[in-house]
Design a protein around this motif. Structure first.
Motif, mmCIF file in Angstrom:
data_model
loop_
_atom_site.group_PDB
_atom_site.id
_atom_site.type_symbol
_atom_site.label_atom_id
_atom_site.label_comp_id
_atom_site.label_asym_id
_atom_site.label_seq_id
_atom_site.Cartn_x
_atom_site.Cartn_y
_atom_site.Cartn_z
ATOM 1 N N ASP A 124 10.599 -1.667 -5.783
ATOM 2 C CA ASP A 124 9.957 -2.499 -6.328
ATOM 3 C C ASP A 124 8.623 -1.958 -7.089
ATOM 4 O OD1 ASP A 124 11.713 -4.176 -5.152
ATOM 5 O OD2 ASP A 124 10.465 -5.211 -3.853
ATOM 6 N N THR A 161 9.562 -0.703 -10.165
ATOM 7 C CA THR A 161 9.954 -2.072 -11.438
ATOM 8 C C THR A 161 8.551 -2.628 -11.749
ATOM 9 O OG1 THR A 161 12.057 -2.592 -10.076
ATOM 10 C CG2 THR A 161 11.008 -4.391 -11.485
ATOM 11 N N THR A 207 4.935 -6.409 -0.980
ATOM 12 C CA THR A 207 4.064 -5.600 -2.156
ATOM 13 C C THR A 207 3.266 -6.703 -2.667
ATOM 14 O OG1 THR A 207 6.074 -4.414 -2.731
ATOM 15 C CG2 THR A 207 4.609 -4.934 -4.614
ATOM 16 N N ASP A 234 10.295 -8.628 -1.678
ATOM 17 C CA ASP A 234 11.805 -8.097 -2.190
ATOM 18 C C ASP A 234 11.943 -8.747 -3.543
ATOM 19 O OD1 ASP A 234 14.193 -6.972 -3.175
ATOM 20 O OD2 ASP A 234 15.199 -7.293 -1.145
ATOM 21 N N LEU A 235 11.661 -7.751 -4.620
ATOM 22 C CA LEU A 235 11.794 -8.347 -5.949
ATOM 23 C C LEU A 235 12.982 -8.893 -6.310
ATOM 24 C CD1 LEU A 235 9.626 -5.768 -8.194
ATOM 25 C CD2 LEU A 235 9.116 -8.184 -7.401
#
Length: 138
Positions: free
Chosen positions: A23, A26, A76, A108-109
């Motif tokens: 993540d 990303t 995150t 969680d992306l």
């Protein structure tokens, strides 16, 4: 908080947990593309892009990244300079997340709509980069 000379790549490389590391990679690319700014470390655990100066009615002032994230253990954290309330409508279509005043917590992306996240980050960055944004009356 002020940016420092910390090595963003070294910070990302030492992240424990495959989801947080994935993540972070990303978001590193997503925020770089949105802002056109290079990533910088803000403190020991925040990766930030661009900057703005804020001043509260109380007289407190400082600098913050105009867009940023931190891969925390529980989730995150994506920092939205204009606050999560400014994105209430879009957040309804984001997917799995929780919020604080200026923080968007994502575990969680892969469980969120990245197009929606990109739009939210872009709007927040634009607001933070706008002239006079940092003159916050709180």
């Amino acid at each position: 908080m002020i940016p420092n000379d910390g090595d963003v790549r070294a910070f990302i490389d030492q992240i424990e947990g495959p989801v947080r590391k994935r993540d972070a990679e990303t978001l590193l690319h997503l925020m770089g593309r949105i802002t056109g700014e290079p990533p910088r470390m803000w403190g020991p655990t925040i990766v930030g892009f661009g900057a703005y100066h804020y001043r509260y009615a109380s007289g407190r002032e400082g600098d913050a990244s105009a867009a940023g994230f931190s891969p925390r253990k529980a989730a995150t954290t994506v920092y939205l300079a204009d606050g999560t309330a400014a994105h209430e409508q879009e957040l309804q279509g984001l997917g799995e997340h929780t919020t604080g005043a200026v923080c968007l917590y994502i575990k969680d992306l892969q469980r969120v709509d990245l197009a929606v996240l990109e739009s939210i980050i872009a709007k927040s960055y634009a607001a933070a980069s706008a002239s006079g944004f940092g003159q916050v009356a709180v």
